[in-house]
Design an enzyme around this catalytic site. Sequence first.
Site, PDB file in Angstrom:
ATOM      1  N   TYR A  29      47.448  46.233  30.897  1.00 20.75           N
ATOM      2  CA  TYR A  29      47.650  45.497  31.837  1.00 20.75           C
ATOM      3  C   TYR A  29      47.488  46.074  33.302  1.00 20.75           C
ATOM      4  O   TYR A  29      46.661  45.534  34.043  1.00 20.75           O
ATOM      5  CB  TYR A  29      49.067  45.234  32.173  1.00 20.75           C
ATOM      6  CG  TYR A  29      49.828  44.308  33.304  1.00 20.75           C
ATOM      7  CD1 TYR A  29      49.468  42.777  33.392  1.00 20.75           C
ATOM      8  CD2 TYR A  29      50.309  44.878  34.190  1.00 20.75           C
ATOM      9  CE1 TYR A  29      49.480  42.168  34.642  1.00 20.75           C
ATOM     10  CE2 TYR A  29      50.864  44.460  35.289  1.00 20.75           C
ATOM     11  CZ  TYR A  29      50.355  43.006  35.724  1.00 20.75           C
ATOM     12  OH  TYR A  29      50.706  42.386  36.669  1.00 20.75           O
ATOM     13  N   THR A  49      46.151  29.196  41.785  1.00 18.49           N
ATOM     14  CA  THR A  49      46.187  29.181  40.136  1.00 18.49           C
ATOM     15  C   THR A  49      47.483  30.004  39.669  1.00 18.49           C
ATOM     16  O   THR A  49      47.970  30.820  40.392  1.00 18.49           O
ATOM     17  CB  THR A  49      44.843  29.898  39.270  1.00 18.49           C
ATOM     18  OG1 THR A  49      45.049  31.365  39.677  1.00 18.49           O
ATOM     19  CG2 THR A  49      43.635  29.286  39.889  1.00 18.49           C
ATOM     20  N   GLY A  50      47.864  29.477  38.452  1.00 15.18           N
ATOM     21  CA  GLY A  50      49.130  29.909  38.087  1.00 15.18           C
ATOM     22  C   GLY A  50      50.247  29.670  38.987  1.00 15.18           C
ATOM     23  O   GLY A  50      51.265  30.268  39.325  1.00 15.18           O
ATOM     24  N   SER A  77      55.212  28.433  38.737  1.00 19.16           N
ATOM     25  CA  SER A  77      56.460  29.197  38.515  1.00 19.16           C
ATOM     26  C   SER A  77      56.393  30.358  39.115  1.00 19.16           C
ATOM     27  O   SER A  77      55.070  30.648  39.581  1.00 19.16           O
ATOM     28  CB  SER A  77      56.829  29.500  37.107  1.00 19.16           C
ATOM     29  OG  SER A  77      55.782  30.324  36.605  1.00 19.16           O
ATOM     30  N   SER A  93      48.390  44.061  41.547  1.00 15.86           N
ATOM     31  CA  SER A  93      49.414  44.671  40.930  1.00 15.86           C
ATOM     32  C   SER A  93      49.582  46.287  41.481  1.00 15.86           C
ATOM     33  O   SER A  93      48.510  46.853  41.351  1.00 15.86           O
ATOM     34  CB  SER A  93      49.836  44.345  39.499  1.00 15.86           C
ATOM     35  OG  SER A  93      51.088  45.415  39.260  1.00 15.86           O
ATOM     36  N   ILE A 121      55.591  33.882  41.406  1.00 11.82           N
ATOM     37  CA  ILE A 121      55.031  34.260  42.778  1.00 11.82           C
ATOM     38  C   ILE A 121      54.222  32.872  43.069  1.00 11.82           C
ATOM     39  O   ILE A 121      54.043  32.359  44.323  1.00 11.82           O
ATOM     40  CB  ILE A 121      54.293  35.542  42.543  1.00 11.82           C
ATOM     41  CG1 ILE A 121      55.567  36.499  42.561  1.00 11.82           C
ATOM     42  CG2 ILE A 121      53.397  35.610  43.834  1.00 11.82           C
ATOM     43  CD1 ILE A 121      54.728  37.964  42.092  1.00 11.82           C
ATOM     44  N   GLY A 122      53.393  32.395  41.961  1.00 11.55           N
ATOM     45  CA  GLY A 122      52.500  31.275  42.406  1.00 11.55           C
ATOM     46  C   GLY A 122      53.190  30.074  42.985  1.00 11.55           C
ATOM     47  O   GLY A 122      52.639  29.425  43.856  1.00 11.55           O
TER      48      GLY A 122
END
Length: 244
Positions: free
Chosen positions: A150, A12-13, A16, A137, A18-19
Site C-alpha cells: 500500500y 473520486t471515492g 464515504s 498518505s 475522507i472523500g
Amino acid sequence: MAVLTDKVAVVTGGSSGIGLAIARAFRDEGATVFITGRRKKALDAAVAELGEDVTAVVCDSSVTADLDALYETVREQAGHLDVVVANAGIGTSIPFGEVAEEQVDELFATNVKGTIFTIQKALPLLRPGASLILTGSIAATRPQQDLEVYGATKAAVRSLARGWAHSSREHGFRVNVLAPGMVPTPGLHDLVPSEIQEQSKQMIPLGRHGTPEEIAAAATFLASDASSYVNGSELAVDGGTAQI
C-alpha cells in the site's frame, strides 16, 4: 464569499470517509460537485445527505471506460472542471512474505492506474488555473508493517505529482498531494485493527487522530485560489507524525 463559488469539482471515492467529507466541504464553499464510487447504494446515501448540488456517478477508477462515462457526464452537465480530487483508493494489510499477485494487481490498479487516468482523462475539461489534488498518505514514506505494498502505491502517487508539475505551464493546472495521517474512517477500520489505531496515538505529536473534516479543510485550501502558487507539493495533514 465562499472560496469555491462557481467552481466545478470531481471527487473520486466520494461516497464515504475522507472523500465524502471533501465533497461536503466543497459544496459548503459554493462548488458544484460530482462524486464517484463503486457502490450505487453508498452513493445514493451520500447524495441524500449532500443534496442536489452534488451529482453521483457509479465509477470504478481502475476502469477507464467508467472514467470516460464520468467525464462525459461532467461535460454534459457542467461543461468544464476547476478541481479534480483523485481520492479513490484501497488498502490491504498483507504480512511480509505472504503477498499474492492478485493483491498487488488490485492495489496498483486502483491507487496508481486509477490516479493516472482520473487525471489524464480530465485534461480536456480543465479550465486555466485548475487544481489537481491527489490523495496520498504518510505511508508513502513511513509505511507500517504489513502495509508495504500500500505504501508503495502512495509513493508512486507522490512521484506522479512531482512529474506532472512539469506540465503545469503547458496545461494551465496546479497539482499537489494531500497526505493524511491516521484518520478513523470505514476504510481504516478494515485496514488497521482497533488496538493498533489506539496505540498509534502515542506516535502522533498532537496525541490524537485526525478527522475527515480536518483533511477536507486542507483539500479546500488546495482547491481554492488561496493556494494559487502551491504546485508539486505534498501537504501532510498528520498531526506531525511523519514530520519529526
